[in-house]
Each structure stands twice: as structure tokens, then as C-alpha cells.
Design a protein around this motif. Structure first.
Motif, PDB file in Angstrom:
ATOM      1  N   THR A 176       0.958  -0.867  -0.154  1.00  0.00           N
ATOM      2  CA  THR A 176      -0.006   0.021  -0.005  1.00  0.00           C
ATOM      3  C   THR A 176       0.381   1.132   0.019  1.00  0.00           C
ATOM      4  N   LEU A 177       1.999   1.203   0.913  1.00  0.00           N
ATOM      5  CA  LEU A 177       3.188   2.727   0.778  1.00  0.00           C
ATOM      6  C   LEU A 177       2.908   3.523  -0.534  1.00  0.00           C
ATOM      7  N   GLY A 178       3.604   1.979  -1.526  1.00  0.00           N
ATOM      8  CA  GLY A 178       3.962   2.535  -2.938  1.00  0.00           C
ATOM      9  C   GLY A 178       2.404   3.370  -4.019  1.00  0.00           C
ATOM     10  N   LEU A 179       1.182   3.071  -3.361  1.00  0.00           N
ATOM     11  CA  LEU A 179      -0.034   3.245  -4.419  1.00  0.00           C
ATOM     12  C   LEU A 179      -0.156   4.370  -3.342  1.00  0.00           C
ATOM     13  N   ALA A 180      -0.006   4.680  -1.636  1.00  0.00           N
ATOM     14  CA  ALA A 180      -0.561   5.796  -1.528  1.00  0.00           C
ATOM     15  C   ALA A 180       0.115   7.351  -1.697  1.00  0.00           C
ATOM     16  N   HIS A 181       1.312   6.299  -2.255  1.00  0.00           N
ATOM     17  CA  HIS A 181       2.229   8.457  -2.579  1.00  0.00           C
ATOM     18  C   HIS A 181       2.069   8.648  -3.630  1.00  0.00           C
ATOM     19  N   ASP A 182       1.686   8.210  -4.517  1.00  0.00           N
ATOM     20  CA  ASP A 182       1.404   8.817  -6.043  1.00  0.00           C
ATOM     21  C   ASP A 182      -0.067   8.908  -6.040  1.00  0.00           C
ATOM     22  N   PHE A 183      -0.472   8.647  -4.960  1.00  0.00           N
ATOM     23  CA  PHE A 183      -2.295   8.951  -5.328  1.00  0.00           C
ATOM     24  C   PHE A 183      -2.556  11.006  -4.009  1.00  0.00           C
ATOM     25  N   ASN A 184      -1.313  10.144  -3.211  1.00  0.00           N
ATOM     26  CA  ASN A 184      -1.947  11.239  -2.330  1.00  0.00           C
ATOM     27  C   ASN A 184      -1.398  12.438  -3.579  1.00  0.00           C
ATOM     28  N   ASN A 185      -0.348  12.703  -4.110  1.00  0.00           N
ATOM     29  CA  ASN A 185       0.543  13.717  -5.431  1.00  0.00           C
ATOM     30  C   ASN A 185      -0.748  13.992  -5.929  1.00  0.00           C
ATOM     31  N   LEU A 186      -1.434  13.020  -6.362  1.00  0.00           N
ATOM     32  CA  LEU A 186      -2.775  13.144  -7.528  1.00  0.00           C
ATOM     33  C   LEU A 186      -3.757  14.784  -7.216  1.00  0.00           C
ATOM     34  N   LEU A 187      -4.095  14.002  -6.044  1.00  0.00           N
ATOM     35  CA  LEU A 187      -5.427  14.348  -5.019  1.00  0.00           C
ATOM     36  C   LEU A 187      -4.852  16.215  -4.394  1.00  0.00           C
ATOM     37  N   ASN A 188      -2.453  16.231  -3.184  1.00  0.00           N
ATOM     38  CA  ASN A 188      -2.732  17.309  -3.453  1.00  0.00           C
ATOM     39  C   ASN A 188      -3.238  18.520  -4.822  1.00  0.00           C
ATOM     40  N   ILE A 189      -2.728  17.810  -5.675  1.00  0.00           N
ATOM     41  CA  ILE A 189      -3.285  19.024  -7.088  1.00  0.00           C
ATOM     42  C   ILE A 189      -4.840  19.119  -6.997  1.00  0.00           C
ATOM     43  N   ILE A 190      -5.683  18.382  -6.849  1.00  0.00           N
ATOM     44  CA  ILE A 190      -6.992  17.959  -7.564  1.00  0.00           C
ATOM     45  C   ILE A 190      -7.301  19.562  -6.180  1.00  0.00           C
ATOM     46  N   LYS A 208     -21.778  24.941  -4.652  1.00  0.00           N
ATOM     47  CA  LYS A 208     -22.348  24.000  -3.918  1.00  0.00           C
ATOM     48  C   LYS A 208     -21.698  22.445  -4.390  1.00  0.00           C
ATOM     49  N   HIS A 209     -21.337  22.506  -6.106  1.00  0.00           N
ATOM     50  CA  HIS A 209     -20.487  21.274  -6.600  1.00  0.00           C
ATOM     51  C   HIS A 209     -19.580  21.552  -5.817  1.00  0.00           C
ATOM     52  N   LEU A 210     -18.644  22.473  -6.260  1.00  0.00           N
ATOM     53  CA  LEU A 210     -17.202  22.503  -5.682  1.00  0.00           C
ATOM     54  C   LEU A 210     -17.196  22.121  -4.011  1.00  0.00           C
ATOM     55  N   GLN A 211     -18.038  22.558  -3.364  1.00  0.00           N
ATOM     56  CA  GLN A 211     -17.916  22.271  -2.041  1.00  0.00           C
ATOM     57  C   GLN A 211     -18.079  20.485  -1.851  1.00  0.00           C
ATOM     58  N   GLY A 212     -18.439  19.950  -2.607  1.00  0.00           N
ATOM     59  CA  GLY A 212     -19.285  18.991  -2.661  1.00  0.00           C
ATOM     60  C   GLY A 212     -17.561  17.458  -3.028  1.00  0.00           C
ATOM     61  N   ALA A 213     -17.069  18.455  -4.720  1.00  0.00           N
ATOM     62  CA  ALA A 213     -16.173  17.925  -4.738  1.00  0.00           C
ATOM     63  C   ALA A 213     -15.289  18.131  -3.384  1.00  0.00           C
ATOM     64  N   MET A 214     -14.471  19.518  -3.042  1.00  0.00           N
ATOM     65  CA  MET A 214     -13.681  19.368  -1.972  1.00  0.00           C
ATOM     66  C   MET A 214     -13.579  18.308  -0.815  1.00  0.00           C
ATOM     67  N   ARG A 215     -14.987  18.153   0.045  1.00  0.00           N
ATOM     68  CA  ARG A 215     -15.270  16.894   0.531  1.00  0.00           C
ATOM     69  C   ARG A 215     -14.646  15.684  -0.301  1.00  0.00           C
ATOM     70  N   ALA A 216     -15.269  14.938  -1.026  1.00  0.00           N
ATOM     71  CA  ALA A 216     -14.784  14.032  -1.864  1.00  0.00           C
ATOM     72  C   ALA A 216     -13.342  13.590  -1.789  1.00  0.00           C
ATOM     73  N   ALA A 217     -12.085  14.693  -2.659  1.00  0.00           N
ATOM     74  CA  ALA A 217     -11.422  14.995  -2.404  1.00  0.00           C
ATOM     75  C   ALA A 217     -10.617  14.963  -0.704  1.00  0.00           C
ATOM     76  N   GLU A 218     -11.244  15.168  -0.061  1.00  0.00           N
ATOM     77  CA  GLU A 218     -10.587  15.714   1.479  1.00  0.00           C
ATOM     78  C   GLU A 218     -10.286  14.503   2.293  1.00  0.00           C
ATOM     79  N   ARG A 219     -11.706  13.393   1.513  1.00  0.00           N
ATOM     80  CA  ARG A 219     -12.108  11.647   2.273  1.00  0.00           C
ATOM     81  C   ARG A 219     -11.010  11.136   1.432  1.00  0.00           C
ATOM     82  N   GLY A 220     -10.614  11.521   0.421  1.00  0.00           N
ATOM     83  CA  GLY A 220      -9.462  10.885  -0.392  1.00  0.00           C
ATOM     84  C   GLY A 220      -8.076  10.565   0.099  1.00  0.00           C
ATOM     85  N   ALA A 221      -8.413  11.950   0.614  1.00  0.00           N
ATOM     86  CA  ALA A 221      -7.167  12.294   1.438  1.00  0.00           C
ATOM     87  C   ALA A 221      -6.730  12.284   3.139  1.00  0.00           C
TER      88      ALA A 221
END
Length: 400
Positions: A176-190, A208-221
Motif C-alpha cells: 500500500t505504501l507505494g500506491l498511497a504516495h502516488d495517490f496522495n500527490n494527485l489528490l494534493n493537485i486536485i 455547491k458543486h465545488l464544496q461536494g468535490a472538495m469533501r470527496a477530495a478530502e475523504r480521499g486525502a
């Protein structure tokens, strides 16, 4: 003329019978019955006693008194079923043991037995029938307390399970470590891009749509942070903090993690002492707990965060002296967790959520953070009455 003949041999002390006055001071060793009685009575690690054909106790040794707690006067003439648990008595286990011994020549078993006063112990039991001229005259029964052996076996099995689990977690952690590093970098950009767009957008519908997207991105982070923590076994960086201050300053992030139908509030005891804690990991633990409570209430509900001072011993060290902990509780009024699942909720990758809706790392991160900080985590839940998770962190001792 001198007499050169050898002197008459005197009596050999080793072969000389003891004087009559000494006989009363020692047991007579030429009496087989007395020898056997003294031998059996001298055995203290085994309860060795005789039963009549109906199962009544007819003899009792020192080992019986030590193991079962009854004196000879208390037990002679009583039925040996008194040493069995109520469940065994209800299933007719005492009579079954005598029957097997009578029909098959011996009965052996291990199980729980009852001492005087009601305490139970794990016993190894042997029953042999005694025959005289092909007539059954009774039974010889031997009982040994093997509770310590059973506990040693359980501890060994627990150690083996823990070692196996550690090997599994190490293998999964590397994956999981390698996958998490790459995914974390993508989420920071988003997340950075969404914040920038939100800053320049004035339309309410778009926000409103942006706030929903932000919540989803924060859950991914949050998920990537959980994976990174799990994969690296992060070393905590502890500093003195006020729990009330940490929670108060995290409330904006915690409220953003809740959807519109969920209300979140916090309440603290006055004058809570400071604790030495890794603030980032504490905030991540709170976010995990609030997110779990939110997911447990899809139709909306209430989440309460409380912090109190408690004096207790950790559940994993119940024999330790009581000490002070700051216990942070996150409670919801959701549906609760099924009783069969509650023992596993802190296991990595175990989740009660549907496939694709939970990683199973949230509560394991809370549990690991608590234990690594010198504290503990607890869960209380009942069907239809919600769930409370307690994160208890130690209060530093005052310098002497």
C-alpha cells in the motif's frame, strides 16, 4: 600368653532393630495399607480419592483439600457431582463418567470443575473402576489442576496469531505504501485546484458543486494518510497540547467532513490537564471517528465530541495501577454496530460498510495511535442506540 583372637563383633547399628521406645516415633513400614495411605495422602498436586458404586466420596487426600478446598470432614459421604459445573450436572456428566469407566475400563477427560466457594478451574480427570471377584466395589478418581497449562497454551496461541498477523500486515503495508504516495500527490493537485476555482467562482450553484468535490477530495486525502501511516508505521512526534484547543481548532475541518443533515458539537470539562501527543495524528484520529459517525447516519443525526478526565487502568493491562487519562469520546445516534462485529472493529481492513464505501483503516488508525501514545481505545455500541468510541490518552505525571 596373650589372647590374639579377634574381638567379638558388636552389633551393626544399621541392622539393629530400633528400640521399642522409638517405634512410636516412626511409621511402621511393614504395613502395606499404612504405606499406601501415607503415600496417597502425601501427594499434594493430585486429588486422589475413592468413590462408592453410586459416586459418593469414601476417602480424601491432602491434594484433594488443596485443589478443591474441602476438608475430609466436609466431603466424605457427599456425591462427587458437587465438583462439577451446573451445566455439566444438567447434562448428566458425572454419571456418564462413571458409566464409561465401568463399561470401558477407564474414563479420562479435561474440563471445568468447581472449587469450594464456587471458583472454577480446568481439570484433567481419570476414573478407574475397582473390581473384586468380578464385582464392582467402587471407583478410584484422580484430578489434577491444569489451569496454568491451559493459560500457557492460550498465551502461546495468541503469540502465534499475533506473529502471523504482523507478517500479514508487513506484507500489505509494503504494497500500500507505494500506491498511497502516488495517490496522495494527485489528490494534493486536485484539492489545490478546487480551492483556486472556488476562490474565483461566485455562482452559488457552482460553489455547491465545488464544496461536494472538495469533501470527496478530502475523504480521499484522509484515506491516503491512513494508508501512509499504516504502511510506514510512523514514529509519533509528541508535544504538550491542550485537548480542548486541538479540538476547537479542528472543528472547521470536522464540520466540513459532515454532510448537511449531520450536526456536530463539542463539550469539554473545565481545566483539563495538557497531554503529550502528536497533534497531527490526534486530528487524523478525530477526523476518522467523525467520518465513521457521519457514514453511520446517511439520513442525518447528531455527533458529539466530549473530553473528560478519567482515572483507570487500561483494558489491556487490567492489573496495572490506575492512572489518569484524557478520554475523548465521539458519539453518534446512528444504527449502531452489530454485536458480532464489535470485537473486530479495530482490526486493519475490517469494515462493516458496503464494498467500496470503507477501507477498514479508520478505527485501526485510532487504535494504533492510542496504543502507541501509551493509551487505549474503546468502543460501545448497541443496536438502534448509536455508537461511542473513546480515545484515551495518558496524562503526564507531575515531576516529583
Amino acid at each position: 600368653m596373650s589372647d590374639t583372637s579377634p574381638p567379638a563383633a558388636g552389633p551393626d547399628p544399621a541392622r539393629t532393630p530400633r528400640a521399642l521406645g522409638d517405634a512410636a516415633a516412626i511409621p511402621l513400614l511393614d504395613d502395606d495399607t499404612q504405606q499406601l495411605k501415607r503415600l496417597i495422602d502425601g501427594v499434594v498436586d493430585f486429588a486422589i480419592y475413592m468413590l462408592d458404586t453410586e459416586g459418593h466420596v469414601r476417602s480424601w487426600n491432602t491434594g484433594g483439600e488443596r485443589i478443591k478446598g474441602y476438608t475430609r470432614e466436609e466431603v466424605i459421604g457427599t456425591h462427587f457431582s458437587r465438583f462439577y459445573t451446573p451445566e455439566d450436572i444438567a447434562s448428566d456428566a458425572p454419571a456418564r463418567g462413571l458409566r464409561i469407566a465401568r463399561e470401558e475400563g477407564r474414563f479420562t477427560a479435561e474440563g471445568w470443575r468447581v472449587r469450594k466457594g464456587g471458583a472454577v478451574f480446568h481439570a484433567s480427570v481419570v476414573i478407574d473402576p475397582i473390581w473384586q471377584d468380578d464385582v464392582l466395589v467402587g471407583y478410584a478418581k484422580v484430578t489434577r489442576d491444569i489451569t496454568d497449562r491451559l493459560e500457557d497454551q492460550e498465551r502461546l496461541e495468541q503469540s502465534r496469531d499475533a506473529l502471523l498477523q504482523a507478517h500479514k500486515l508487513e506484507a500489505v503495508g509494503k504494497l500500500t505504501l507505494g500506491l498511497a504516495h502516488d495517490f496522495n500527490n494527485l489528490l494534493n493537485i486536485i484539492i489545490n485546484s478546487l480551492e483556486l476555482v472556488d476562490h474565483y467562482t461566485m455562482q452559488p450553484k457552482a460553489k455547491k458543486h465545488l464544496q461536494g468535490a472538495m469533501r470527496a477530495a478530502e475523504r480521499g486525502a484522509l484515506l491516503t494518510r491512513q494508508l501512509l501511516t499504516f504502511g510506514t508505521g510512523r514514529v509519533l512526534v509528541s508535544e504538550r497540547h491542550s485537548v480542548a484547543t486541538v479540538i476547537h481548532e479542528a472543528m472547521d475541518t470536522l464540520r466540513r467532513a459532515c454532510h448537511d443533515g449531520v450536526t456536530l458539537y463539542a463539550r469539554f470539562d473545565d481545566d483539563l490537564p495538557g497531554i503529550d501527543v502528536d497533534r497531527e495524528q490526534l486530528e487524523a484520529a478525530l477526523l476518522n471517528l467523525v467520518s465513521n459517525s457521519r457514514d453511520a447516519m446517511p439520513a442525518g443525526g447528531h455527533i458529539a465530541i466530549t473530553a473528560t478526565l478519567r482515572e483507570c487502568a487500561p483494558p489491556h493491562a487490567a492489573d496495572a495501577a490506575a492512572s489518569r487519562f484524557i478520554c475523548i469520546e465521539v458519539s453518534d445516534n446512528g444504527d449502531g454496530i452489530p454485536a458480532d462485529d464489535q470485537a473486530r472493529v479495530f482490526e486493519p481492513f475490517f469494515t462493516t460498510k458496503e464494498v467500496g464505501k470503507g477501507s477498514g483503516l479508520g478505527l485501526s488508525q485510532v487504535f494504533g495511535f492510542a496504543r502507541q501514545s501509551g493509551g487505549f481505545a474503546e468502543l460501545k455500541s448497541a443496536s438502534g442506540e448509536g455508537t461511542t468510541v473513546s480515545l484515551c490518552l495518558p496524562v503526564p505525571r507531575d515531576p516529583e
